[in-house]
Design a protein around this motif. Structure first.
Motif, PDB file in Angstrom:
ATOM      1  N   HIS A 178       1.216  -1.022  -0.062  1.00 30.10           N
ATOM      2  CA  HIS A 178       0.206   0.199   0.092  1.00 30.10           C
ATOM      3  C   HIS A 178       0.896   1.117  -0.239  1.00 30.10           C
ATOM      4  O   HIS A 178       0.086   2.576   0.289  1.00 30.10           O
ATOM      5  N   MET A 179       2.178   0.773  -0.392  1.00 30.69           N
ATOM      6  CA  MET A 179       3.120   2.639   0.222  1.00 30.69           C
ATOM      7  C   MET A 179       2.743   3.458  -1.563  1.00 30.69           C
ATOM      8  O   MET A 179       2.826   4.408  -1.492  1.00 30.69           O
ATOM      9  N   HIS A 180       2.407   3.315  -2.256  1.00 35.82           N
ATOM     10  CA  HIS A 180       1.593   4.414  -3.500  1.00 35.82           C
ATOM     11  C   HIS A 180       1.273   4.776  -2.701  1.00 35.82           C
ATOM     12  O   HIS A 180       0.883   6.249  -4.308  1.00 35.82           O
ATOM     13  N   ARG A 181      -0.008   4.618  -2.429  1.00 33.41           N
ATOM     14  CA  ARG A 181      -0.800   5.627  -1.442  1.00 33.41           C
ATOM     15  C   ARG A 181      -0.190   6.938  -0.574  1.00 33.41           C
ATOM     16  O   ARG A 181      -0.888   7.466  -0.532  1.00 33.41           O
ATOM     17  N   TYR A 182       0.735   6.535  -0.364  1.00 33.25           N
ATOM     18  CA  TYR A 182       2.115   7.876   0.737  1.00 33.25           C
ATOM     19  C   TYR A 182       2.639   7.790  -0.376  1.00 33.25           C
ATOM     20  O   TYR A 182       3.930   8.583   0.314  1.00 33.25           O
ATOM     21  N   LEU A 183       2.647   7.910  -1.521  1.00 30.79           N
ATOM     22  CA  LEU A 183       3.884   8.835  -1.812  1.00 30.79           C
ATOM     23  C   LEU A 183       4.159   9.944  -1.638  1.00 30.79           C
ATOM     24  O   LEU A 183       5.627  10.070  -1.833  1.00 30.79           O
ATOM     25  N   PRO A 184       3.431  10.814  -1.529  1.00 29.69           N
ATOM     26  CA  PRO A 184       3.829  12.227  -1.326  1.00 29.69           C
ATOM     27  C   PRO A 184       4.499  12.368   0.070  1.00 29.69           C
ATOM     28  O   PRO A 184       5.681  13.155   0.153  1.00 29.69           O
ATOM     29  N   ALA A 185       3.682  11.682   0.985  1.00 31.02           N
ATOM     30  CA  ALA A 185       4.470  11.551   2.563  1.00 31.02           C
ATOM     31  C   ALA A 185       6.144  11.037   2.468  1.00 31.02           C
ATOM     32  O   ALA A 185       7.193  11.770   3.067  1.00 31.02           O
ATOM     33  N   LEU A 186       5.707  10.243   1.601  1.00 24.88           N
ATOM     34  CA  LEU A 186       6.950   9.516   1.725  1.00 24.88           C
ATOM     35  C   LEU A 186       8.744  10.147   1.122  1.00 24.88           C
ATOM     36  O   LEU A 186       9.049  10.191   0.872  1.00 24.88           O
ATOM     37  N   THR A 187       8.071  11.154  -0.238  1.00 24.05           N
ATOM     38  CA  THR A 187       8.883  11.515  -0.764  1.00 24.05           C
ATOM     39  C   THR A 187       9.515  12.888  -0.329  1.00 24.05           C
ATOM     40  O   THR A 187      10.825  13.217   0.787  1.00 24.05           O
ATOM     41  N   LEU A 188       8.614  14.018   0.777  1.00 17.86           N
ATOM     42  CA  LEU A 188       8.793  14.893   1.714  1.00 17.86           C
ATOM     43  C   LEU A 188       9.941  14.301   3.236  1.00 17.86           C
ATOM     44  O   LEU A 188      10.984  14.498   2.958  1.00 17.86           O
ATOM     45  N   ARG A 189       9.671  12.935   3.243  1.00 18.10           N
ATOM     46  CA  ARG A 189      10.157  12.247   4.340  1.00 18.10           C
ATOM     47  C   ARG A 189      11.797  12.563   4.000  1.00 18.10           C
ATOM     48  O   ARG A 189      12.711  12.274   4.883  1.00 18.10           O
ATOM     49  N   GLN A 190      11.909  12.150   2.911  1.00 20.55           N
ATOM     50  CA  GLN A 190      13.391  11.913   1.794  1.00 20.55           C
ATOM     51  C   GLN A 190      14.022  12.788   1.948  1.00 20.55           C
ATOM     52  O   GLN A 190      15.754  13.357   1.200  1.00 20.55           O
ATOM     53  N   GLY A 191      13.399  14.077   1.890  1.00 25.33           N
ATOM     54  CA  GLY A 191      13.828  15.214   1.647  1.00 25.33           C
ATOM     55  C   GLY A 191      14.012  15.846   0.239  1.00 25.33           C
ATOM     56  O   GLY A 191      14.198  16.755   0.306  1.00 25.33           O
ATOM     57  N   GLY A 192      12.434  14.778  -0.231  1.00 24.58           N
ATOM     58  CA  GLY A 192      12.422  16.052  -1.584  1.00 24.58           C
ATOM     59  C   GLY A 192      10.864  16.402  -1.084  1.00 24.58           C
ATOM     60  O   GLY A 192      10.657  17.444  -0.253  1.00 24.58           O
ATOM     61  N   GLN A 193      10.185  17.096  -2.418  1.00 26.62           N
ATOM     62  CA  GLN A 193       9.344  18.474  -3.075  1.00 26.62           C
ATOM     63  C   GLN A 193       8.221  17.498  -3.620  1.00 26.62           C
ATOM     64  O   GLN A 193       8.620  16.200  -4.052  1.00 26.62           O
ATOM     65  N   VAL A 194       7.230  17.553  -3.223  1.00 25.72           N
ATOM     66  CA  VAL A 194       5.917  17.569  -3.818  1.00 25.72           C
ATOM     67  C   VAL A 194       5.499  18.506  -4.499  1.00 25.72           C
ATOM     68  O   VAL A 194       5.021  19.394  -3.860  1.00 25.72           O
ATOM     69  N   VAL A 195       4.130  18.594  -5.817  1.00 23.49           N
ATOM     70  CA  VAL A 195       3.557  19.321  -6.693  1.00 23.49           C
ATOM     71  C   VAL A 195       2.637  18.552  -7.139  1.00 23.49           C
ATOM     72  O   VAL A 195       2.556  17.642  -7.714  1.00 23.49           O
ATOM     73  N   SER A 196       1.130  19.269  -6.930  1.00 20.47           N
ATOM     74  CA  SER A 196       0.127  18.522  -7.479  1.00 20.47           C
ATOM     75  C   SER A 196      -0.497  19.350  -8.697  1.00 20.47           C
ATOM     76  O   SER A 196      -0.053  20.799  -8.623  1.00 20.47           O
ATOM     77  N   GLU A 197      -0.513  18.686  -9.772  1.00 20.98           N
ATOM     78  CA  GLU A 197      -1.033  19.059 -10.615  1.00 20.98           C
ATOM     79  C   GLU A 197      -2.706  18.539 -11.473  1.00 20.98           C
ATOM     80  O   GLU A 197      -2.512  17.482 -11.193  1.00 20.98           O
ATOM     81  N   PRO A 198      -2.998  19.770 -11.921  1.00 17.78           N
ATOM     82  CA  PRO A 198      -4.760  19.095 -12.065  1.00 17.78           C
ATOM     83  C   PRO A 198      -4.494  18.683 -13.621  1.00 17.78           C
ATOM     84  O   PRO A 198      -4.054  18.370 -14.209  1.00 17.78           O
TER      85      PRO A 198
END
Length: 241
Positions: A178-198
């Protein structure tokens, strides 16, 4: 005489499927049309289908640069995504649901945004106008609010299957069911950033959902608590020479 390996594509489109036979060829044709100007490959992962998905994948391989792998038994959508990304040859990954509800025409725009932002960024699709049943929309809205409050992942629609990210970033993340549902949170945890696009969203016109609402609800609370635990335990060291 050694045969040179073909050059790696710019983009790998990873599509996890289970019992999506009727959707295979139409979706592959759409992906090909959308990515005609982008060097790419399509990686389908058949998560233990019991319908004609294998035969339809063999058919689609004749019309597109398609590779397909198969889980002998169903291991879940996250396992299929992980298998596909590990097998992919492109530096950039686009994930796409196999039911035809995501629009492949959105991929080039998300890829351009990802390349502009850099390899530490996850571009998450945001289904502004969902074309699902009312029950699915309501449960998803509630889940998104609870998840956002607990995980603070700055993503309005983490459940959208359409995402673009670097393969290297994905391979750094912890992998679990089920990790695919939490990719944004896991990316932030890894020091990355998340951008949402419509992105667009379409009604399902063939087949039926194989990863259902009740399945998501049954594991949602334990998954949320597990990811929250990972966030608290995560540390990003600043490395000096």
């Amino acid at each position: 005489m050694e045969i040179d390996a073909p050059p790696a594509p710019r983009l790998s489109v990873v599509v996890p499927v289970r019992n999506e036979g009727p959707n295979i060829v139409p979706l592959v044709q759409e992906i090909e049309a959308a990515l005609a100007a982008i060097p790419h490959e399509i990686v389908y992962v058949d998560d233990g289908s019991t319908d004609d998905t294998p035969a339809r994948l063999a058919e689609a391989a004749g019309i597109a640069p398609l590779r397909h792998l198969r889980h002998r038994e169903s291991c879940g959508q996250s396992a299929a995504v992980i298998t596909g990304v590990k097998a992919a040859r492109g530096a950039w990954i686009a994930t796409l649901d196999g039911d035809g509800q995501n629009d492949p025409a959105d991929i080039p725009r998300l890829l351009a945004r990802a390349e502009a932002e850099g390899a530490r960024t996850l571009i998450a699709g945001h289904r502004v106008s969902r074309r699902d049943s009312r029950v699915k929309r309501v449960t998803s809205r509630i889940a998104n609010r609870v998840r956002a409050r607990l995980l603070r992942d700055a993503t309005p629609d983490t459940g959208c299957g359409l995402k673009v990210f670097s393969r290297a970033l994905f391979l750094e993340l912890p992998h679990f069911d089920h990790m695919h549902r939490y990719l944004p949170a896991l990316t932030l945890r890894q020091g990355g950033q998340v951008v949402s696009e419509p992105v667009g969203h379409r009604p399902r016109t063939r087949g039926r959902s194989n990863y259902g609402t009740l399945d998501r609800l049954a594991v949602g609370i334990s998954d949320l608590l597990g990811v929250a635990w990972l966030q608290r335990r995560g540390k990003m060291p600043v490395i000096e020479e």
